[in-house]
Design a protein around this motif. Structure first.
Motif, PDB file in Angstrom:
ATOM      1  N   UNK A 132       0.866  -1.321  -0.008  1.00 48.13           N
ATOM      2  CA  UNK A 132      -0.152  -0.183   0.029  1.00 48.13           C
ATOM      3  C   UNK A 132       0.957   1.155  -0.030  1.00 48.13           C
ATOM      4  N   UNK A 133       2.228   1.211   0.472  1.00 49.47           N
ATOM      5  CA  UNK A 133       3.193   2.209   0.394  1.00 49.47           C
ATOM      6  C   UNK A 133       4.183   1.647  -0.370  1.00 49.47           C
ATOM      7  N   UNK A 134       4.259   2.238  -1.466  1.00 52.63           N
ATOM      8  CA  UNK A 134       5.363   1.664  -2.845  1.00 52.63           C
ATOM      9  C   UNK A 134       6.229   2.536  -2.874  1.00 52.63           C
ATOM     10  N   UNK A 135       7.568   2.104  -2.733  1.00 47.77           N
ATOM     11  CA  UNK A 135       8.503   2.973  -3.011  1.00 47.77           C
ATOM     12  C   UNK A 135       9.364   2.666  -4.215  1.00 47.77           C
ATOM     13  N   UNK A 136       8.744   1.977  -5.160  1.00 48.45           N
ATOM     14  CA  UNK A 136       9.339   1.644  -6.535  1.00 48.45           C
ATOM     15  C   UNK A 136       9.593   2.845  -7.317  1.00 48.45           C
ATOM     16  N   UNK A 137       8.867   4.001  -7.289  1.00 48.95           N
ATOM     17  CA  UNK A 137       8.826   4.851  -8.076  1.00 48.95           C
ATOM     18  C   UNK A 137      10.135   5.714  -8.107  1.00 48.95           C
ATOM     19  N   UNK A 138      10.842   5.427  -6.785  1.00 45.68           N
ATOM     20  CA  UNK A 138      12.222   6.069  -6.716  1.00 45.68           C
ATOM     21  C   UNK A 138      13.186   5.513  -7.735  1.00 45.68           C
ATOM     22  N   UNK A 139      12.946   4.571  -8.485  1.00 44.43           N
ATOM     23  CA  UNK A 139      13.766   3.946  -9.450  1.00 44.43           C
ATOM     24  C   UNK A 139      13.809   4.868 -10.447  1.00 44.43           C
ATOM     25  N   UNK A 140      12.246   5.386 -10.757  1.00 43.22           N
ATOM     26  CA  UNK A 140      12.122   5.978 -11.967  1.00 43.22           C
ATOM     27  C   UNK A 140      12.723   7.641 -11.920  1.00 43.22           C
ATOM     28  N   UNK A 141      12.339   7.904 -10.530  1.00 45.98           N
ATOM     29  CA  UNK A 141      12.772   9.505 -10.300  1.00 45.98           C
ATOM     30  C   UNK A 141      14.318   9.584 -10.339  1.00 45.98           C
TER      31      UNK A 141
END
Length: 92
Positions: A76-85
């Motif tokens: 529900x809290x996903x940190x995968x966006x950091x890879x894109x950023x």
């Protein structure tokens, strides 16, 4: 699972409470569908896409506790966006 804005807001409040009890604070940069829910551009989302500024391991542990309490998946809290950023930042 699809979450409403209010459901995710309650989970974030619990996350805040966990860190408040530890006399710590965290900073989350939030992206994606949850941001659209905040502005009523969307009514549900799969998760909160976030980058944790500090204490990533502690955030993940707190998310596990909250997930277990509510019998929901830990994503529900996903940190995968950091890879894109961070990948985008390399290209600048």
């Amino acid at each position: 699972m699809k979450y409403t804005y209010n459901q995710l807001l309650k989970l974030l409040q619990e996350l805040n409470d966990v860190f408040k009890a530890r006399n710590k604070y965290i900073t989350l940069n939030i992206y994606g569908g949850f941001v659209m829910c905040v502005y009523a551009m969307r009514y549900t989302t799969d998760d909160i896409d976030a980058v944790f500024i500090e204490s990533e391991k502690e955030v993940e542990e707190a998310v596990k506790l909250i997930s277990k309490k509510h019998n929901i998946k830990e994503n529900w809290l996903n940190s995968a966006v950091k890879d894109i950023i961070f990948e985008d930042m390399k290209g600048e």
